[in-house]
Design an enzyme around this catalytic site. Structure first.
Site, PDB file in Angstrom:
ATOM      1  N   GLU A  56      78.385  83.074  64.261  1.00  0.00           N
ATOM      2  CA  GLU A  56      78.350  84.419  64.834  1.00  0.00           C
ATOM      3  C   GLU A  56      79.383  84.613  65.943  1.00  0.00           C
ATOM      4  O   GLU A  56      79.986  85.678  66.066  1.00  0.00           O
ATOM      5  CB  GLU A  56      76.943  84.686  65.373  1.00  0.00           C
ATOM      6  CG  GLU A  56      76.657  86.150  65.641  1.00  0.00           C
ATOM      7  CD  GLU A  56      75.171  86.392  65.902  1.00  0.00           C
ATOM      8  OE1 GLU A  56      74.341  85.981  65.066  1.00  0.00           O
ATOM      9  OE2 GLU A  56      74.844  86.964  66.949  1.00  0.00           O
ATOM     10  N   ASP A  57      79.571  83.604  66.765  1.00  0.00           N
ATOM     11  CA  ASP A  57      80.347  83.802  67.998  1.00  0.00           C
ATOM     12  C   ASP A  57      81.664  83.036  68.070  1.00  0.00           C
ATOM     13  O   ASP A  57      82.359  83.108  69.085  1.00  0.00           O
ATOM     14  CB  ASP A  57      79.500  83.385  69.218  1.00  0.00           C
ATOM     15  CG  ASP A  57      78.294  84.295  69.397  1.00  0.00           C
ATOM     16  OD1 ASP A  57      78.350  85.441  68.943  1.00  0.00           O
ATOM     17  OD2 ASP A  57      77.294  83.836  69.984  1.00  0.00           O
TER      18      ASP A  57
END
Ligand code: ZN
Length: 174
Positions: A61-62
């Site tokens: 996600e990051d």
């Protein structure tokens, strides 16, 4: 143990440039270590791939990490657990938050443990080092949303559920 440390180092590398949003701006890796520790402490039976996935839970996600990379470096099991707790970043923040509640019941029991530990860690941060510039209403909105996600998990790990509730009560001053 080597695999666990490999996952910890991989997460530390991938998140190296990131810091938590809180006033203390802790290195991001502190968060993933906390989540992994919460999961490991709550398990009745050892589950190393699950703890590895907890260490890696924010990489898709990051960071620039890909699913294929996680499969290659770790395993299909670890990669699929990480994918299960990853939001679709092409969607708006509001939509992602709504879907976390709506999709909670479809998560595997193991993914639910990571999700729950993640929310505990985020709530602790909201309590101890809230993001600069967030007023009480915004913090409260976040905390109540997190509680809704947790309430929607069909098979939460009970130790983690209790710890979430304890942290939520501390936040609400109950
Ligand atoms: Zn996280």
């Amino acid at each position: 143990m080597r695999d666990l440390l490999r996952a910890a180092c991989f997460a530390a590398d991938k998140h190296a440039a990131q810091r938590r949003k809180g006033g203390a701006a802790e290195p991001y890796v502190n968060h993933v270590l906390e989540v992994a520790r919460l999961v490991a402490d709550a398990l009745d039976e050892p589950d190393e791939p699950l703890v590895m996935a907890a260490l890696l839970h924010d990489t898709l996600e990051d960071t620039e990490t890909t699913y294929a990379e996680l499969v290659e470096k770790f395993s299909e099991d670890v990669a699929s657990l990480v994918a299960e707790v990853t939001d679709d970043t092409s969607l708006s923040k509001a939509e992602r938050k709504r879907l976390q509640i709506e999709h909670a019941h479809t998560r595997s029991k193991r993914a639910q443990a990571i999700k729950l530990a993640d929310k505990i860690s985020n709530l602790r941060s909201m309590l101890n080092s809230p993001p600069a510039g967030w007023d009480e209403a915004r913090k409260l909105e976040y905390v109540e949303w997190a509680r809704e996600v947790v309430a929607a998990l069909p098979e939460p790990n009970l130790k983690l559920r209790v710890e979430f509730e304890r942290t939520w009560r501390a936040f609400r001053g109950l």
